[in-house]
Write a protein that holds these residues in place. Structure first.
Motif, PDB file in Angstrom:
ATOM      1  N   ALA A 178       0.990  -1.221  -0.165  1.00 53.30           N
ATOM      2  CA  ALA A 178      -0.032  -0.021   0.118  1.00 53.30           C
ATOM      3  C   ALA A 178       0.958   1.094  -0.034  1.00 53.30           C
ATOM      4  N   LEU A 179       1.950   1.458   0.850  1.00 52.98           N
ATOM      5  CA  LEU A 179       2.850   2.384   0.972  1.00 52.98           C
ATOM      6  C   LEU A 179       3.573   2.372  -0.641  1.00 52.98           C
TER       7      LEU A 179
ATOM      8  N   ARG B 120       1.061   4.260  -2.875  1.00 55.00           N
ATOM      9  CA  ARG B 120       0.951   5.635  -2.410  1.00 55.00           C
ATOM     10  C   ARG B 120       2.194   6.683  -2.834  1.00 55.00           C
TER      11      ARG B 120
ATOM     12  N   GLN C 284       2.173   9.729  -5.611  1.00 57.81           N
ATOM     13  CA  GLN C 284       2.647  11.152  -4.966  1.00 57.81           C
ATOM     14  C   GLN C 284       3.880  11.502  -5.961  1.00 57.81           C
TER      15      GLN C 284
END
Length: 138
Positions: A16-17, A20, A24
């Motif tokens: 998940a990170l 993200r 970004q």
């Protein structure tokens, strides 16, 4: 982000990170380095910091800005041996196949992939900071 320090939750949290960070603007050229180093660091928390004690959460905070990514990993597990980051010297592989070490390469990878590594024991917890520098603008 925060998740329980288990193998399953760590794997899901890292995925998940990573997604993200890509969303970004983390440069693709650094994505694999970051994921590998993050995986090794989080696995160390799960396997060593919480070994023999009830696992709690791992907190990850990231700051992505012009030409660098800083990741702070916080846990309340046991401190690192001698309250310092392992040297990153890999174990010798100059041995018979059956005698090859099973582990000990994670810190070597982290040292190779991260631009800087800082560790401190603070208020009963561990704070590991990994910095990744890159030339591309996010």
């Amino acid at each position: 982000m925060s998740f329980p320090a288990t193998q399953v939750q760590a794997s899901a949290g890292i995925a998940a990170l990573s997604a993200r960070l890509a969303a970004q603007g983390l440069p693709e050229s650094k994505a694999d380095d970051v994921r590998i180093a993050l995986t090794e660091a989080i696995n160390n928390v799960v396997e060593h910091a919480y070994a023999g004690v009830a696992a709690a959460d791992v907190q990850i905070d990231c700051s992505l800005c012009a030409k660098k990514l800083v990741i702070q990993i916080t846990d309340t597990g046991d401190p690192m041996p001698e309250l310092r980051i392992p040297s990153g010297t890999p174990p010798s592989v100059d041995t018979a196949l059956q005698d090859l070490p099973e582990g000990g390469f994670g810190w070597h990878l982290i040292h190779q992939l991260a631009s800087d590594i800082q560790y401190e024991r603070k208020s009963g917890g561990n704070l590991l900071c990994l910095r990744f520098d890159f030339d591309e603008m996010p």
